[in-house]
Scaffold this motif. Structure first.
Motif, short mmCIF file in Angstrom:
data_model
loop_
_atom_site.label_atom_id
_atom_site.label_comp_id
_atom_site.label_asym_id
_atom_site.label_seq_id
_atom_site.Cartn_x
_atom_site.Cartn_y
_atom_site.Cartn_z
N UNK A 1 0.75 -1.35 0.07
CA UNK A 1 -0.02 -0.15 0.14
C UNK A 1 0.83 1.34 -0.13
N UNK A 2 2.11 1.13 0.22
CA UNK A 2 3.14 2.33 0.11
C UNK A 2 3.37 2.46 -1.01
N UNK A 3 3.53 3.86 -1.61
CA UNK A 3 3.71 4.29 -2.91
C UNK A 3 5.02 4.54 -3.23
N UNK A 4 5.73 5.44 -2.40
CA UNK A 4 7.14 5.97 -2.82
C UNK A 4 7.83 6.39 -1.48
N UNK A 5 9.12 6.70 -1.39
CA UNK A 5 9.65 7.03 -0.49
C UNK A 5 9.30 8.61 -0.22
N UNK A 6 8.96 9.18 0.78
CA UNK A 6 8.59 10.67 0.81
C UNK A 6 9.94 11.45 1.14
N UNK A 7 10.75 11.00 2.17
CA UNK A 7 12.12 11.74 2.54
C UNK A 7 13.00 10.87 3.17
N UNK A 8 14.05 11.38 3.38
CA UNK A 8 15.34 10.76 3.96
C UNK A 8 15.60 11.64 5.35
N UNK B 1 12.27 13.99 -0.41
CA UNK B 1 12.91 15.33 0.06
C UNK B 1 14.25 14.77 1.24
N UNK B 2 15.08 15.70 1.46
CA UNK B 2 16.17 15.40 2.20
C UNK B 2 15.95 16.19 3.50
N UNK B 3 15.90 15.59 4.54
CA UNK B 3 15.57 16.16 6.10
C UNK B 3 16.85 16.28 6.95
#
Length: 120
Positions: A3-10, A49-51
């Motif tokens: 159900x997870x579509x993508x990596x949003x941030x690291x 995104x990179x956090x």
């Protein structure tokens, strides 16, 4: 099916948020999306995104294998040789460029000593 579509941030831990924000803007050319006292969010041309997160002094965004640091975050760069030289001129700690079957990569370190990789 996930159900997870993508990596949003690291998230990467940094010792000095202000110094790191300046470095990621000046050395890597990243676009700062927003910042507060605890974290800074960067937007790249593509991908997650990179956090940067203000963390304890001993925190690092990489792990060890046989006592040696291994990177957790890898970037792409079509002008890898130019980027390598640019980092050297900015006195960033960088390893030599390695070529394997037409694939080039090298490692470098941010101000908090996080090991990062760039490839093409």
């Amino acid at each position: 099916m996930s159900l997870i579509g993508e990596i949003h941030y690291f998230r990467i831990p940094v010792i000095s948020l202000e110094e790191s924000v300046k470095w990621y803007i000046e050395c890597l050319g990243f676009h700062l999306r927003r910042q507060n006292e605890e974290l800074a969010v960067f937007e790249l041309k593509e991908g997650p995104l990179l956090v940067l997160v203000k963390a304890d002094i001993n925190s690092r965004g990489h792990f060890l294998i046989n006592g040696k640091p291994e990177f957790s975050v890898g970037f792409t760069c079509p002008e890898i040789h130019k980027f390598h030289q640019q980092l050297i001129e900015q006195n960033v700690e960088v390893d030599e460029i390695i070529e394997e079957d037409g694939h080039f990569y090298f490692h470098f370190y941010d101000p908090s000593n996080n090991k990062l990789q760039v490839h093409w």
